[in-house]
Design an enzyme around this catalytic site. Structure first.
Site, PDB file in Angstrom:
ATOM      1  N   ASP A 135     -11.104   2.844   3.967  1.00 28.30           N
ATOM      2  CA  ASP A 135     -11.449   1.421   3.861  1.00 28.30           C
ATOM      3  C   ASP A 135     -12.957   1.230   3.678  1.00 28.30           C
ATOM      4  OD1 ASP A 135      -9.403  -0.413   3.827  1.00 28.30           O
ATOM      5  OD2 ASP A 135      -9.094  -0.386   5.994  1.00 28.30           O
ATOM      6  N   GLN A 156      -4.663  -1.317   9.785  1.00 29.51           N
ATOM      7  CA  GLN A 156      -4.566  -2.657   9.205  1.00 29.51           C
ATOM      8  C   GLN A 156      -5.096  -3.704  10.187  1.00 29.51           C
ATOM      9  OE1 GLN A 156      -3.422  -3.358   5.989  1.00 29.51           O
ATOM     10  NE2 GLN A 156      -4.096  -5.448   6.407  1.00 29.51           N
ATOM     11  N   LYS A 162       0.844  -1.206   0.000  1.00 31.65           N
ATOM     12  CA  LYS A 162       0.000   0.000   0.000  1.00 31.65           C
ATOM     13  C   LYS A 162       0.876   1.252   0.000  1.00 31.65           C
ATOM     14  CE  LYS A 162      -3.784  -2.485   2.157  1.00 31.65           C
ATOM     15  NZ  LYS A 162      -4.418  -2.935   3.387  1.00 31.65           N
TER      16      LYS A 162
END
Ligand code: NDP
Length: 308
Positions: free
Chosen positions: A119, A96, A52
Site C-alpha cells: 500500500d 484493509q 483485489k
C-alpha cells in the site's frame, strides 16, 4: 468536449504488462503472493477486498484472505501481521482500512514489514517517496500518475492543485506531482476561496469525498480534471439537490437504487481539456497499481534470495 481519460483501458494496459512478469516469476517458482486482511464486516471494504482478490486470481498472483471478526484485538492483529511478515510466499500485505474503532491502526500499519507494504503507507516508504528513493508508492496517487503519463499529459512546469490532504491520497498525490516538476498547491477544508485556487490549476485533482463539490466555475478552460472521489447518493433528495429537475439522473437512481458520484460535478466539465469519469476513471487504476507493487515486491525478493 474534454478527452475522457479511460481508467479501465489504462488498467488493462498495466495488467497486460504485468502478466509476463508474473509468468516469469512463476517459472522461477516464485509466484507472487498477496495477503489481504479484512477485519470486521464493513460492506464497502468487503467489496474492495473482493475486487483485489479477484484481480490477483486473474493475473496469476496467489492470494491469502484473512477475515478476523470485528472483535479482533490490536494484539491479535499484530500477531497475524507478524506471521505474514515471516512467510516467504507472501510478498505483499494489505490491511484493509478502516479497522474496527478499538484497534490501534497506527501500530498495525507500523508492524507491516516495509518491503511487504504494497500500500506504500509505512512511514519508511513515505520517507522513500518524499526523498524520491525507490519503494512502493500509494496505489491511488501512483495510478493517477500512470494515467497522466499514458495519456501524455504534460506535468513539468504545470500548475497542479490537489484538493484533499489525506495520508492515502491527497498528500502522496501532491508529492508525486511535485517530483514530476509540477508547481503544486494543496487545498483542504480550511482553504479560503477554494474555487479561486482550483481555477489556477492546469491539473486539478479532487480527493475530497464530497459529491459534486467541484463545480464548473472551479475549472480553468482546458484543464485536466482528475476525480478521485467515490461518493454514493442513497436518497432521491440527494440526487435532486445535485441534479435539480434532471429526469435522466432521477431515473438512473430509481433503476440502480443509488448513484455513484465523484467530487466533480459531472455535468459541468464541458470546458475542461480532459476528465476522468466516475466510475471508470481512477478507481480501476488503484487495484492495478496494487498488483504492480506486489509483482515488484516479489521480483525484489527473488533478486535478494535467488531460487536454488
Ligand atoms: P479523507 O476524508 O481522508 O480526506 C478528505 C480531504 O478532503 C481532507 O483533507 C479534507 O480536508 C478535504 N475536504 C473535506 N471537505 C472539504 C471542503 N469542503 N473543501 C475542501 N477540502 C475539503 O478522504 P480520502 O482522501 O480517503 O478520500 C477522498 C475521496 O477519494 C473519497 O471520496 C474516497 O472514497 C475516494 N477514494 C477513491 C479511491 C479510488 O480508488 N478511486 C481510493 C481512495 C479514496 P481536512 O484535511 O481539512 O479535513
Amino acid at each position: 468536449m474534454p478527452v475522457l481519460l479511460d481508467g479501465k483501458k489504462i488498467r488493462d494496459e498495466i495488467l497486460a504488462e504485468l502478466r509476463p512478469r508474473v509468468e516469469a516469476l512463476a517459472l522461477a517458482a516464485r509466484t507472487p503472493g498477496l495477503a489481504v486482511v479484512l477485519a470486521g464486516g464493513d460492506p464497502a471494504s468487503a467489496i474492495y477486498v473482493k475486487n483485489k482478490i479477484k484481480a490477483c486470481g486473474e493475473l496469476g498472483i496467489s492470494s491469502v484472505h484473512l477475515t478476523p471478526p470485528e472483535t479482533v484485538t490490536t494484539d491479535e492483529l499484530l500477531a497475524m501481521v507478524a506471521q505474514l511478515n515471516a512467510r516467504p510466499d507472501i510478498d505483499g500485505i494489505l490491511v484493509q482500512m478502516p479497522l474496527p474503532k478499538h484497534v490501534d491502526a497506527h501500530r498495525i500499519l507500523l508492524a507491516v514489514a516495509p518491503d511487504k507494504d504494497v500500500d506504500g503507507f509505512h512511514p519508511c516508504n513515505i520517507g522513500n517517496m518524499v526523498s524520491g528513493n525507490p519503494g512502493p508508492r500509494p496505489c491511488t496517487p501512483s495510478g493517477v500518475m500512470e494515467l497522466l503519463r499514458r495519456y501524455r499529459i504534460a506535468i513539468a512546469g504545470k500548475r497542479a492543485v490537489v484538493v484533499g490532504r489525506s495520508d492515502i491520497v491527497g498528500k502522496p498525490m501532491a508529492m508525486l506531482l511535485l517530483h514530476a516538476h509540477a508547481t503544486v498547491t494543496i487545498c483542504h477544508s480550511k482553504t479560503v476561496d477554494l474555487a479561486a485556487e482550483c481555477r489556477r490549476a492546469d491539473i486539478l485533482v479532487a480527493a475530497i469525498g464530497r459529491p459534486a463539490l467541484i463545480r464548473g466555475d472551479f475549472i480553468k478552460l482546458g484543464a485536466t480534471v482528475i476525480d478521485v472521489g467515490m461518493n454514493r447518493l442513497d436518497t432521491a433528495a440527494q440526487v435532486e439537490a445535485i441534479f435539480p429537475d434532471n429526469q435522466e439522473k432521477q431515473q438512473e437512481f430509481l433503476r440502480k437504487g443509488s448513484l455513484l458520484l465523484g467530487d466533480v460535478h459531472p455535468l459541468e466539465t464541458a470546458h475542461a481539456g480532459a476528465v476522468t469519469p466516475v466510475p471508470g476513471g481512477v478507481g480501476p487504476l488503484t487495484i492495478a497499481m496494487l498488483m504492480a507493487n506486489t509483482v515488484a515486491s516479489a521480483e525484489q525478493r527473488l533478486g535478494r534470495a535467488p531460487v536454488p
